[in-house]
Design a protein around this motif. Structure first.
Motif, PDB file in Angstrom:
ATOM      1  N   ALA A 138       0.843  -1.202   0.000  1.00  0.00           N
ATOM      2  CA  ALA A 138       0.000   0.000   0.000  1.00  0.00           C
ATOM      3  C   ALA A 138       0.872   1.243   0.000  1.00  0.00           C
ATOM      4  CB  ALA A 138      -0.928   0.002   1.214  1.00  0.00           C
ATOM      5  N   GLY A 139       1.674   1.410  -1.053  1.00  0.00           N
ATOM      6  CA  GLY A 139       2.586   2.543  -1.129  1.00  0.00           C
ATOM      7  C   GLY A 139       1.852   3.874  -1.178  1.00  0.00           C
ATOM      8  N   ARG A 140       2.484   4.876  -0.589  1.00  0.00           N
ATOM      9  CA  ARG A 140       1.915   6.217  -0.566  1.00  0.00           C
ATOM     10  C   ARG A 140       2.989   7.234  -0.921  1.00  0.00           C
ATOM     11  NH1 ARG A 140      -1.799   3.372  -0.752  1.00  0.00           N
ATOM     12  NH2 ARG A 140      -3.576   3.258   0.633  1.00  0.00           N
ATOM     13  N   ALA A 141       2.666   8.124  -1.844  1.00  0.00           N
ATOM     14  CA  ALA A 141       3.546   9.222  -2.220  1.00  0.00           C
ATOM     15  C   ALA A 141       2.822  10.513  -1.859  1.00  0.00           C
ATOM     16  CB  ALA A 141       3.869   9.171  -3.710  1.00  0.00           C
ATOM     17  N   ILE A 142       3.435  11.304  -0.991  1.00  0.00           N
ATOM     18  CA  ILE A 142       2.810  12.508  -0.453  1.00  0.00           C
ATOM     19  C   ILE A 142       3.695  13.704  -0.805  1.00  0.00           C
ATOM     20  CG2 ILE A 142       1.998  13.652   1.646  1.00  0.00           C
ATOM     21  CD1 ILE A 142       2.055  10.710   2.890  1.00  0.00           C
ATOM     22  N   PHE A 143       3.073  14.734  -1.364  1.00  0.00           N
ATOM     23  CA  PHE A 143       3.804  15.920  -1.804  1.00  0.00           C
ATOM     24  C   PHE A 143       3.177  17.154  -1.169  1.00  0.00           C
ATOM     25  CE2 PHE A 143       4.053  12.608  -4.915  1.00  0.00           C
ATOM     26  CZ  PHE A 143       5.380  12.601  -5.298  1.00  0.00           C
ATOM     27  N   THR A 144       4.009  18.047  -0.630  1.00  0.00           N
ATOM     28  CA  THR A 144       3.476  19.261  -0.004  1.00  0.00           C
ATOM     29  C   THR A 144       3.325  20.365  -1.048  1.00  0.00           C
ATOM     30  OG1 THR A 144       5.699  19.933   0.657  1.00  0.00           O
ATOM     31  CG2 THR A 144       4.360  18.794   2.305  1.00  0.00           C
ATOM     32  N   THR A 145       2.240  21.074  -0.924  1.00  0.00           N
ATOM     33  CA  THR A 145       1.922  22.171  -1.817  1.00  0.00           C
ATOM     34  C   THR A 145       1.471  23.357  -0.977  1.00  0.00           C
ATOM     35  OG1 THR A 145       0.665  22.789  -3.791  1.00  0.00           O
ATOM     36  CG2 THR A 145      -0.484  21.415  -2.164  1.00  0.00           C
ATOM     37  N   CYS A 146       0.997  24.394  -1.616  1.00  0.00           N
ATOM     38  CA  CYS A 146       0.400  25.511  -0.884  1.00  0.00           C
ATOM     39  C   CYS A 146      -0.639  26.187  -1.776  1.00  0.00           C
ATOM     40  CB  CYS A 146       1.445  26.505  -0.386  1.00  0.00           C
ATOM     41  SG  CYS A 146       1.983  27.711  -1.577  1.00  0.00           S
ATOM     42  N   VAL A 147      -1.443  26.995  -1.166  1.00  0.00           N
ATOM     43  CA  VAL A 147      -2.565  27.630  -1.852  1.00  0.00           C
ATOM     44  C   VAL A 147      -2.118  28.466  -3.054  1.00  0.00           C
ATOM     45  CG1 VAL A 147      -2.608  29.692  -0.382  1.00  0.00           C
ATOM     46  CG2 VAL A 147      -4.723  28.884  -1.456  1.00  0.00           C
ATOM     47  N   ARG A 148      -0.900  28.966  -3.058  1.00  0.00           N
ATOM     48  CA  ARG A 148      -0.445  29.809  -4.169  1.00  0.00           C
ATOM     49  C   ARG A 148      -0.451  29.062  -5.501  1.00  0.00           C
ATOM     50  NH1 ARG A 148      -2.635  32.783  -2.332  1.00  0.00           N
ATOM     51  NH2 ARG A 148      -2.075  33.610  -0.324  1.00  0.00           N
ATOM     52  N   GLY A 149      -0.354  27.747  -5.470  1.00  0.00           N
ATOM     53  CA  GLY A 149      -0.428  26.975  -6.707  1.00  0.00           C
ATOM     54  C   GLY A 149      -1.801  27.005  -7.340  1.00  0.00           C
TER      55      GLY A 149
END
Length: 192
Positions: A138-149
């Motif tokens: 059950a691999g998980r790839a998590i990426f952080t973003t922000c509202v400016r995108g």
């Protein structure tokens, strides 16, 4: 802690401070073996000490690296394959604001460095670690973003461009994974 990640292998970029460090500490507290990536060796060692002090005597695997040295990402992937044979969680937290300025004042060097870390590195992480994540049940790839995108604002053009690109990349990747057990997600930890 619930031990939800007991026996899992979790790689965290930007693990030496801020959100990255908090994620690394939490994953370790939940039972994961943390592979911690950051540029600052001393700060990584402090993270390792904190993980050990919190009851994980094996500590973390520390990888001092500047991710903008893109070939090193492939080497890390090969090392993880050899040592663990899989990766359960990729948490890409490393990022850089690059500075606020009018778009026409943004220095090309700053533009290139910021896009390299906030966008290009994430593509290379996907490319290098996708095969390992697919070896997890059950691999998980998590990426952080922000509202400016999603909501550009004056003087935030560099961050807006980087995060908009990241969001497009990760959403496309997530759709490509629909028929697998691997999942990719974007997380917005709050105002940037």
């Amino acid at each position: 802690m619930s031990g939800r990640l007991e026996g899992r292998i979790a790689l965290v970029t930007g693990a030496s401070r801020g959100i990255g460090r908090a994620v690394a500490e939490r994953f370790a507290a939940e039972g994961a073996h943390v592979v911690a990536l950051a540029r600052t060796t001393g700060a990584l060692e402090e993270l390792d000490d904190a993980i050990k002090a919190a009851g994980r005597p094996e500590g973390a695997t520390l990888v001092p690296v500047d991710l903008r040295e893109l070939d090193k990402i492939n080497m890390i992937g090969a090392s993880l394959h050899e040592r663990f044979g899989r990766l359960d969680v990729l948490a890409s937290v490393a990022g850089e604001l690059g500075g606020l300025s009018p778009a026409h004042h943004q220095q090309p060097k700053t533009w290139d460095k910021t896009l390299a870390l906030d966008l290009t590195v994430n593509h290379r992480l996907i490319r290098a670690f996708d095969p390992l994540l697919r070896q997890s049940e059950a691999g998980r790839a998590i990426f952080t973003t922000c509202v400016r995108g999603r909501e550009p604002k004056a003087y935030w053009g560099l961050m807006a461009a980087a995060k908009a690109g990241l969001e497009a990349l990760v959403k496309s990747y997530a759709q490509e994974l629909e028929k697998t057990t691997l999942r990719a997600n974007l997380v917005d930890p709050g105002p940037c």
